[in-house]
Design a protein around this motif. Structure first.
Motif, PDB file in Angstrom:
ATOM      1  N   GLN A   1     -54.632 -78.547 -37.800  1.00 60.12           N
ATOM      2  CA  GLN A   1     -53.993 -79.759 -37.290  1.00 60.12           C
ATOM      3  C   GLN A   1     -53.530 -80.650 -38.444  1.00 60.12           C
ATOM      4  OE1 GLN A   1     -53.190 -80.902 -34.240  1.00 60.12           O
ATOM      5  NE2 GLN A   1     -52.420 -82.847 -35.073  1.00 60.12           N
ATOM      6  N   CYS A   2     -54.401 -80.863 -39.420  1.00 58.21           N
ATOM      7  CA  CYS A   2     -54.041 -81.725 -40.549  1.00 58.21           C
ATOM      8  C   CYS A   2     -52.940 -81.113 -41.401  1.00 58.21           C
ATOM      9  CB  CYS A   2     -55.277 -82.013 -41.403  1.00 58.21           C
ATOM     10  SG  CYS A   2     -56.440 -83.156 -40.613  1.00 58.21           S
ATOM     11  N   LEU A   3     -52.998 -79.805 -41.624  1.00 55.25           N
ATOM     12  CA  LEU A   3     -51.951 -79.142 -42.401  1.00 55.25           C
ATOM     13  C   LEU A   3     -50.614 -79.166 -41.666  1.00 55.25           C
ATOM     14  CD1 LEU A   3     -53.951 -76.109 -43.819  1.00 55.25           C
ATOM     15  CD2 LEU A   3     -53.097 -78.086 -45.089  1.00 55.25           C
ATOM     16  N   SER A   4     -50.659 -79.056 -40.359  1.00 55.60           N
ATOM     17  CA  SER A   4     -49.432 -79.140 -39.568  1.00 55.60           C
ATOM     18  C   SER A   4     -48.831 -80.532 -39.635  1.00 55.60           C
ATOM     19  CB  SER A   4     -49.706 -78.767 -38.108  1.00 55.60           C
ATOM     20  OG  SER A   4     -50.098 -77.417 -37.997  1.00 55.60           O
TER      21      SER A   4
ATOM     22  N   SER B   1     -47.134 -81.188 -43.026  1.00 58.75           N
ATOM     23  CA  SER B   1     -45.897 -80.406 -43.152  1.00 58.75           C
ATOM     24  C   SER B   1     -44.806 -80.912 -42.208  1.00 58.75           C
ATOM     25  CB  SER B   1     -46.173 -78.930 -42.870  1.00 58.75           C
ATOM     26  OG  SER B   1     -46.535 -78.738 -41.507  1.00 58.75           O
ATOM     27  N   GLY B   2     -45.154 -81.934 -41.402  1.00 61.29           N
ATOM     28  CA  GLY B   2     -44.177 -82.522 -40.496  1.00 61.29           C
ATOM     29  C   GLY B   2     -44.032 -81.824 -39.165  1.00 61.29           C
ATOM     30  N   GLU B   3     -44.933 -80.902 -38.863  1.00 64.28           N
ATOM     31  CA  GLU B   3     -44.825 -80.124 -37.632  1.00 64.28           C
ATOM     32  C   GLU B   3     -45.644 -80.697 -36.480  1.00 64.28           C
ATOM     33  OE1 GLU B   3     -45.975 -76.164 -38.569  1.00 64.28           O
ATOM     34  OE2 GLU B   3     -44.480 -75.911 -40.150  1.00 64.28           O
TER      35      GLU B   3
END
Length: 198
Positions: A169-172, A175-177
């Motif tokens: 969730q945090c990586l998404s 990355s703006g997703e």
């Protein structure tokens, strides 16, 4: 049903001389394991959670109001998902409601057995000492109501999925997703950090 209780009985008499030179006689006590019969209705030993059970989900407690409110939200989610009628939040310290408060609320709603679930990751002093002590004190006010303190979350396989989901969730988000999750929203914490070596 049968339960074993330890009681003490008097055995032989011990004699001797004390520090002032006088003699003494003392009856020695020794532990005896005694089997006591209880009617089956006196203790709830059901393996499942029923209508007469109250559940307390207890965390550490925080001086930060927002953190304490998250426990309330989790308890609401738990109650809605499980359908259990008596579920109360409690904080071990630093905030209200206390374990004593939650225990009383469970009994007030009709609970005859209280299940205390520590919302802690691993066992430690709080699970070994603090929560049992606070729960025992709370139970003294409600004679006839049994209770159990269950294991903390520990090494449960489903926690792998939870941790992995949080990372994704945090990586998404960075990355703006995806949007920030409910925990990170508004905090500015969910971002990539880079140490500049120049």
């Amino acid at each position: 049903m049968s339960l074993f209780h330890v009681h003490y009985a008097f055995g032989h008499t011990r004699t001797g001389t004390n520090e002032t030179g006088g003699s003494f006689a003392k009856k020695m006590r020794y532990p005896v394991l005694k089997c006591v019969q209880y009617p089956s209705r006196s203790l709830n030993l059901s393996s499942g959670i029923g209508e007469m059970d109250g559940i307390i989900i207890v965390d550490h407690g925080s001086r930060r109001k927002e953190s304490n409110l998250m426990l309330n939200e989790f308890v609401r989610m738990y109650r809605d998902k499980t359908g259990y009628p008596i579920v109360e939040p409690a904080h071990m310290e630093l905030a209200e409601p206390s374990i004593r408060d939650a225990f009383g609320l469970c009994v007030k709603q009709g609970a005859k057995r209280v299940v205390v679930s520590p919302f802690f990751l691993f066992p430690g002093r709080h699970w070994n000492q603090d929560i049992p002590s606070l729960t025992a004190e709370a139970a003294k006010e409600h004679v006839g109501v049994s209770y159990i303190i269950t294991a903390p979350l520990g090494l449960h396989e489903l926690l792998v999925d939870v941790v992995n989901d949080r990372m994704k969730q945090c990586l998404s988000h960075v990355s703006g997703e995806a949007q920030e999750c409910s925990i990170c929203v508004g905090t500015g914490k969910c971002r990539i950090h880079l140490v500049d070596g120049s």
